[in-house]
Design a protein around this motif. Sequence first.
Motif, PDB file in Angstrom:
ATOM      1  N   GLY A 142     -87.585 -30.539  -2.612  1.00  0.00           N
ATOM      2  CA  GLY A 142     -87.739 -29.178  -3.096  1.00  0.00           C
ATOM      3  C   GLY A 142     -89.171 -28.704  -2.988  1.00  0.00           C
ATOM      4  O   GLY A 142     -90.108 -29.500  -3.089  1.00  0.00           O
ATOM      5  N   ASP A 143     -89.335 -27.412  -2.781  1.00  0.00           N
ATOM      6  CA  ASP A 143     -90.646 -26.779  -2.619  1.00  0.00           C
ATOM      7  C   ASP A 143     -90.863 -25.799  -3.762  1.00  0.00           C
ATOM      8  O   ASP A 143     -90.117 -24.820  -3.900  1.00  0.00           O
ATOM      9  N   ARG A 144     -91.866 -26.056  -4.599  1.00  0.00           N
ATOM     10  CA  ARG A 144     -92.094 -25.217  -5.763  1.00  0.00           C
ATOM     11  C   ARG A 144     -92.535 -23.807  -5.387  1.00  0.00           C
ATOM     12  O   ARG A 144     -92.186 -22.839  -6.072  1.00  0.00           O
ATOM     13  N   ALA A 145     -93.271 -23.658  -4.298  1.00  0.00           N
ATOM     14  CA  ALA A 145     -93.804 -22.352  -3.931  1.00  0.00           C
ATOM     15  C   ALA A 145     -92.712 -21.387  -3.482  1.00  0.00           C
ATOM     16  O   ALA A 145     -92.699 -20.216  -3.876  1.00  0.00           O
ATOM     17  N   GLU A 146     -91.794 -21.858  -2.652  1.00  0.00           N
ATOM     18  CA  GLU A 146     -90.772 -20.988  -2.078  1.00  0.00           C
ATOM     19  C   GLU A 146     -89.381 -21.205  -2.666  1.00  0.00           C
ATOM     20  O   GLU A 146     -88.479 -20.397  -2.430  1.00  0.00           O
ATOM     21  N   GLY A 147     -89.197 -22.293  -3.402  1.00  0.00           N
ATOM     22  CA  GLY A 147     -87.900 -22.572  -3.985  1.00  0.00           C
ATOM     23  C   GLY A 147     -86.889 -23.154  -3.017  1.00  0.00           C
ATOM     24  O   GLY A 147     -85.712 -23.302  -3.357  1.00  0.00           O
ATOM     25  N   ARG A 148     -87.301 -23.494  -1.821  1.00  0.00           N
ATOM     26  CA  ARG A 148     -86.366 -24.065  -0.850  1.00  0.00           C
ATOM     27  C   ARG A 148     -86.037 -25.509  -1.213  1.00  0.00           C
ATOM     28  O   ARG A 148     -86.866 -26.238  -1.763  1.00  0.00           O
ATOM     29  N   VAL A 149     -84.801 -25.906  -0.883  1.00  0.00           N
ATOM     30  CA  VAL A 149     -84.334 -27.273  -1.119  1.00  0.00           C
ATOM     31  C   VAL A 149     -83.625 -27.753   0.136  1.00  0.00           C
ATOM     32  O   VAL A 149     -82.751 -27.055   0.665  1.00  0.00           O
ATOM     33  N   VAL A 150     -84.005 -28.933   0.633  1.00  0.00           N
ATOM     34  CA  VAL A 150     -83.366 -29.500   1.818  1.00  0.00           C
ATOM     35  C   VAL A 150     -82.975 -30.947   1.541  1.00  0.00           C
ATOM     36  O   VAL A 150     -83.582 -31.625   0.702  1.00  0.00           O
ATOM     37  N   VAL A 151     -81.964 -31.406   2.246  1.00  0.00           N
ATOM     38  CA  VAL A 151     -81.584 -32.814   2.258  1.00  0.00           C
ATOM     39  C   VAL A 151     -81.852 -33.344   3.656  1.00  0.00           C
ATOM     40  O   VAL A 151     -81.428 -32.738   4.651  1.00  0.00           O
ATOM     41  N   VAL A 152     -82.580 -34.460   3.733  1.00  0.00           N
ATOM     42  CA  VAL A 152     -82.872 -35.101   5.016  1.00  0.00           C
ATOM     43  C   VAL A 152     -82.346 -36.524   4.969  1.00  0.00           C
ATOM     44  O   VAL A 152     -82.738 -37.313   4.108  1.00  0.00           O
ATOM     45  N   GLU A 153     -81.439 -36.844   5.872  1.00  0.00           N
ATOM     46  CA  GLU A 153     -81.017 -38.225   6.073  1.00  0.00           C
ATOM     47  C   GLU A 153     -81.837 -38.805   7.220  1.00  0.00           C
ATOM     48  O   GLU A 153     -81.829 -38.266   8.330  1.00  0.00           O
ATOM     49  N   SER A 154     -82.567 -39.870   6.942  1.00  0.00           N
ATOM     50  CA  SER A 154     -83.394 -40.531   7.953  1.00  0.00           C
ATOM     51  C   SER A 154     -82.969 -41.995   7.985  1.00  0.00           C
ATOM     52  O   SER A 154     -83.357 -42.790   7.116  1.00  0.00           O
ATOM     53  N   VAL A 155     -82.157 -42.350   8.971  1.00  0.00           N
ATOM     54  CA  VAL A 155     -81.508 -43.653   8.983  1.00  0.00           C
ATOM     55  C   VAL A 155     -81.483 -44.228  10.397  1.00  0.00           C
ATOM     56  O   VAL A 155     -81.004 -43.578  11.333  1.00  0.00           O
ATOM     57  N   ALA A 156     -82.037 -45.440  10.543  1.00  0.00           N
ATOM     58  CA  ALA A 156     -81.946 -46.187  11.802  1.00  0.00           C
ATOM     59  C   ALA A 156     -82.375 -45.359  13.006  1.00  0.00           C
ATOM     60  O   ALA A 156     -81.697 -45.325  14.030  1.00  0.00           O
ATOM     61  N   GLY A 157     -83.509 -44.667  12.880  1.00  0.00           N
ATOM     62  CA  GLY A 157     -84.070 -43.923  14.001  1.00  0.00           C
ATOM     63  C   GLY A 157     -83.488 -42.539  14.204  1.00  0.00           C
ATOM     64  O   GLY A 157     -83.853 -41.855  15.155  1.00  0.00           O
ATOM     65  N   ARG A 158     -82.596 -42.097  13.325  1.00  0.00           N
ATOM     66  CA  ARG A 158     -81.973 -40.787  13.464  1.00  0.00           C
ATOM     67  C   ARG A 158     -82.228 -39.961  12.212  1.00  0.00           C
ATOM     68  O   ARG A 158     -82.433 -40.505  11.121  1.00  0.00           O
ATOM     69  N   THR A 159     -82.201 -38.623  12.358  1.00  0.00           N
ATOM     70  CA  THR A 159     -82.368 -37.747  11.211  1.00  0.00           C
ATOM     71  C   THR A 159     -81.355 -36.614  11.266  1.00  0.00           C
ATOM     72  O   THR A 159     -80.920 -36.192  12.341  1.00  0.00           O
ATOM     73  N   ALA A 160     -80.999 -36.129  10.091  1.00  0.00           N
ATOM     74  CA  ALA A 160     -80.186 -34.920   9.948  1.00  0.00           C
ATOM     75  C   ALA A 160     -80.779 -34.113   8.808  1.00  0.00           C
ATOM     76  O   ALA A 160     -81.205 -34.687   7.791  1.00  0.00           O
ATOM     77  N   VAL A 161     -80.823 -32.805   8.957  1.00  0.00           N
ATOM     78  CA  VAL A 161     -81.433 -31.922   7.964  1.00  0.00           C
ATOM     79  C   VAL A 161     -80.439 -30.840   7.580  1.00  0.00           C
ATOM     80  O   VAL A 161     -79.872 -30.174   8.449  1.00  0.00           O
ATOM     81  N   VAL A 162     -80.224 -30.667   6.279  1.00  0.00           N
ATOM     82  CA  VAL A 162     -79.350 -29.610   5.767  1.00  0.00           C
ATOM     83  C   VAL A 162     -80.102 -28.881   4.661  1.00  0.00           C
ATOM     84  O   VAL A 162     -80.620 -29.522   3.733  1.00  0.00           O
ATOM     85  N   GLU A 163     -80.169 -27.556   4.739  1.00  0.00           N
ATOM     86  CA  GLU A 163     -80.878 -26.771   3.733  1.00  0.00           C
ATOM     87  C   GLU A 163     -79.885 -26.064   2.827  1.00  0.00           C
ATOM     88  O   GLU A 163     -78.869 -25.537   3.280  1.00  0.00           O
ATOM     89  N   ALA A 164     -80.196 -26.050   1.534  1.00  0.00           N
ATOM     90  CA  ALA A 164     -79.345 -25.361   0.575  1.00  0.00           C
ATOM     91  C   ALA A 164     -79.330 -23.865   0.869  1.00  0.00           C
ATOM     92  O   ALA A 164     -80.373 -23.254   1.104  1.00  0.00           O
TER      93      ALA A 164
END
Length: 379
Positions: free
Chosen positions: A224-246
């Motif tokens: 979470g980012d206090r300045a903008e209020g954005r929230v994201v989930v990042v899966e970082s597993v075994a050399g791969r990533t996925a990003v999902v934003e609320a």
Amino acid sequence: MAAGIREQELAGLRWLVVSGERTEVFRALGQAARADVHAVQDALPERSALHRWAATERGRIRVGRVLDATHAACGRQLAELRALAAGAGVDFHDLLLANLRGDLGVDDGTGCTDLGWRRTRSYVAHNEDGAPALDGRLMLLTLLVEGDAPVTVQWYPGFLPANTFTATGNGLVWGINHVQAARPADAPGRHFVARALQQAPTLDAAVDHLRTRPSAGGFAYTIGDRAEGRVVVVESVAGRTAVVEADPVHHPLHWHTNHLRHLPEPADAPIAAPATDDGARAARSLGQFEESVARGKVLSALPVPADDPDAQWYLDILTSAPLPDGVHRTAAGADPLMTLCSVVADLTGDGITVRGPAGKTAEMALSDFAQGRAAPATG
């Protein structure tokens, strides 16, 4: 010049604030927490098996590949662990193996639950789950390293302070969940990547850091980012990533436990049971995976409030009941873990609620928490 150390307390948790030059900070931290470092290492249930495996040819090759990648990408963070070991009087290789245990393809259990919310208000909430032997050892730690933004983390002595809940002076907060990687990548250790993440100046920089430095093992981050209020989930597993934003309109509530939700799970990627020749350990890991899925079912059934909930709503979800009705862990029955600390960060209101041992709770400004400034009322 020697590092400065100040000790305080929050919600029944010991809180160390360490300031100074980087190497001196970590050496002084090891000295201050020497007894706890030894106790935590001795309490790790997988310690003996991990050392035996690391001594095999297969283990030496695996450790060497991850260590080479960590040297190349996270040399500063590796040096921090070395200074911590020196201060605590612990063999560096012992601490290194403990910090890499999730990057080697061996069983690392489950633990921790995260919630993220973004609508008019934004929140990040985290349950820190650990072995009962660690109850009373988990503490808060603020690092005021010269040239760095301040950072406060939940800390298991002997581990690089990175794998739990984090609040930074740059206005970012996140909770971390372990995700088992059966076939890790030849990439840096996840604790070291997470420790380097703590200097990200913005949420976009944090996401870019995780995308460009994928880890050998697996972590899921709810950031979470206090300045903008954005929230994201990042899966970082075994050399791969996925990003999902609320999405504040269509999908304000996000949750994560200890299994993948956003990365695909083909047979040669992170799976329920780790790559091991020990059938009993594989069966245990599968059971832990199913426990994570069960917590996920509880969270997926939560009704999404029409209005922004307050901090107590998240705290109730995290602490009210164990499975099958909730996600609070009590080390009862077959569950090997217990919830050691619960945290709710109110990004919009610059507040944080910490629930420590025996339900002791404290509230304070999130910005003060990140800086290590504590004078809250505790109830």
